[in-house]
Design a protein around this motif. Structure first.
Motif, short mmCIF file in Angstrom:
data_model
loop_
_atom_site.label_atom_id
_atom_site.label_comp_id
_atom_site.label_asym_id
_atom_site.label_seq_id
_atom_site.Cartn_x
_atom_site.Cartn_y
_atom_site.Cartn_z
N ALA A 285 -20.66 -12.06 -20.95
CA ALA A 285 -20.61 -13.51 -21.14
C ALA A 285 -19.19 -14.03 -20.94
O ALA A 285 -18.97 -15.10 -20.34
N GLU A 286 -18.21 -13.27 -21.43
CA GLU A 286 -16.82 -13.69 -21.26
C GLU A 286 -16.37 -13.59 -19.81
O GLU A 286 -15.67 -14.48 -19.30
N GLU B 85 -15.48 -20.80 -14.44
CA GLU B 85 -14.37 -21.75 -14.56
C GLU B 85 -13.50 -21.72 -13.31
O GLU B 85 -13.05 -22.76 -12.81
N SER C 257 -9.15 -11.41 -22.23
CA SER C 257 -10.48 -12.03 -22.16
C SER C 257 -11.46 -11.48 -23.19
O SER C 257 -12.36 -12.20 -23.64
N GLU D 11 -17.96 -16.52 -17.87
CA GLU D 11 -17.28 -17.79 -18.15
C GLU D 11 -16.00 -17.90 -17.33
O GLU D 11 -15.70 -18.96 -16.76
N ASN D 12 -15.23 -16.81 -17.24
CA ASN D 12 -14.01 -16.83 -16.43
C ASN D 12 -14.33 -17.16 -14.97
O ASN D 12 -13.68 -18.03 -14.35
#
Length: 401
Positions: A333-334, A341, A197, A337-338
């Motif tokens: 941020a990553e 989703e 990630s 996002e995971n």
């Protein structure tokens, strides 16, 4: 593991009663409330509360709700007050939440109003651990020290790293459309995601992840707490600059003297105190994942620093934490996002009824001569399994009572 636990309204409602109603929850750090009358507003689960410095090292917390018509009693994030006045009908509460004044009490209530029974709902038990103030609604549960258990040894690598600690500024706050358990679980058990990630974030930082030979461990607790860390050189997520790096290198010996070499140099990873308080030692940041329904959380994140460090060092630490783990942080941020989703898929018909695999490291945990608690390899989901075992225990106990 059933995906339904992240997406069902009835399960969420039960969590507010049985998980957040029975656990110790982070309220404030004492540096946030230095003077008598200082207050801040936060949440315990989805219950809004006010936390107040009473003076003399005493703190109280109470439900942020007027007992007349349920109006939010305090509408500011923080401040200093002598009393709290409801902006709807003017009922006044003192710093402890006691009702002390009611407009038109004599002519409107004919002298029959018993103010002593109409104070704000007090959080019955608070505990101060190394400056971190926690509270619980559970009057009969374990003390905070019992609640932490072996996790105290790992928590103190963060909370007790310096002689005096200080929170730098107001929290970063943002919303992520995900269930609160996803980030709490990740910070307890999951270093596995980082090399996939966070590739772009590591490149942006000019860093690289540990290699396949690097040794690491994971701690898990019957209380649902967990942490993971590397015994070899961990990836350095800091980017302070030469002057600050030199200061921190010189200060490192004091940390070793205080904590011992093992904790000062190696116990620097990802951590969760069940259910929703997480911290990262390497980047000096901590946060709570405040539930806002089954599909949303509000993140409140702070930076912790050595209170005796020069201003230049504190500013560099704060900037690094914001750059790496905040609403706009390259790592956060990553992660967000995971989780978002995942939550979108969980709202589909088949997605919410799927089952997830939690078998990494199964059967590989045991005791370690140098580290307290149940220990497994860092690439494991042992702490995740412990997190959900504690979750299930509290949910089942609550529904049977």
């Amino acid at each position: 593991m059933s995906a339904l636990i992240y997406a069902d309204d009835a399960i969420y409602d039960a969590e507010m009663r049985n998980i957040f109603g029975k656990s110790w929850l982070f309220l404030a750090h004492e540096s946030m409330l230095p003077k008598r009358g200082d207050y801040l507003t936060t949440s315990m689960g989805d219950d809004p509360v006010v936390v107040v410095n009473q003076g003399g090292g005493e703190y109280v917390a109470f439900l942020n709700q007027c007992r007349h018509r349920g109006m939010r009693l305090c509408r500011a994030d923080e401040g200093n007050a002598r009393a709290f006045t409801c902006s709807y009908h003017g009922w006044v509460y003192d710093l402890s939440g006691k009702l002390i004044q009611v407009p038109h009490e004599e002519d409107g209530y004919l002298g029959a109003l018993d103010k002593s029974k109409l104070g704000a709902q007090r959080v019955p038990r608070l505990a101060n651990h190394r400056g971190f103030v926690f509270g619980t609604w559970d009057e009969d549960g374990p003390s905070f020290d019992e609640y932490l258990g072996d996790m105290a040894w790992y928590f103190d690598s963060f909370a007790d790293r310096w002689a005096r600690t200080e929170v730098l500024g107001a929290p970063n706050r943002w919303i992520i459309e995900c269930n609160w358990k996803l980030p709490s679980e990740q910070f307890a058990t999951d270093v596995y995601h980082a090399e996939t990630s966070h590739v772009s974030a590591l490149i942006a930082q000019g860093k690289q992840w540990v290699d396949a030979e690097s040794r690491g461990l994971q701690f898990s607790s019957p209380g649902g707490h967990g942490t993971g860390f590397y015994l070899d050189d961990a990836p350095d997520m800091t980017n302070y600059g030469e002057a600050v790096d030199q200061y921190r290198a010189e200060a490192r010996q004091k940390e070793i003297d205080r904590l011992g070499e093992t904790r000062a140099l190696h116990v620097r990873g990802h951590n969760t105190i069940f259910p929703n308080f997480s911290f990262l030692v390497g980047t000096d940041t901590f946060r709570v994942w405040q539930p806002r329904g089954p599909h949303s959380i509000e993140v409140m994140a702070w930076t912790l620093a050595d209170a005796d460090a020069p201003a230049q060092v504190k500013d560099a630490v704060r900037r690094n934490a914001i750059r790496s783990f905040s609403a706009g942080g390259i790592f956060e941020a990553e992660d967000g996002e995971n989780w978002a989703e995942i939550q979108q898929v969980l709202q589909s018909g088949r997605g919410r009824h799927a089952s997830f695999n939690f078998t990494m490291g199964l059967g590989g945990a045991g005791k370690h001569p140098d580290f307290p608690g149940v220990i497994s390899n860092i690439y494991s989901e042992e702490a995740g399994r412990a997190f959900y075992r504690r979750w299930l225990q509290l949910m089942e106990d609550g529904e049977q009572s």
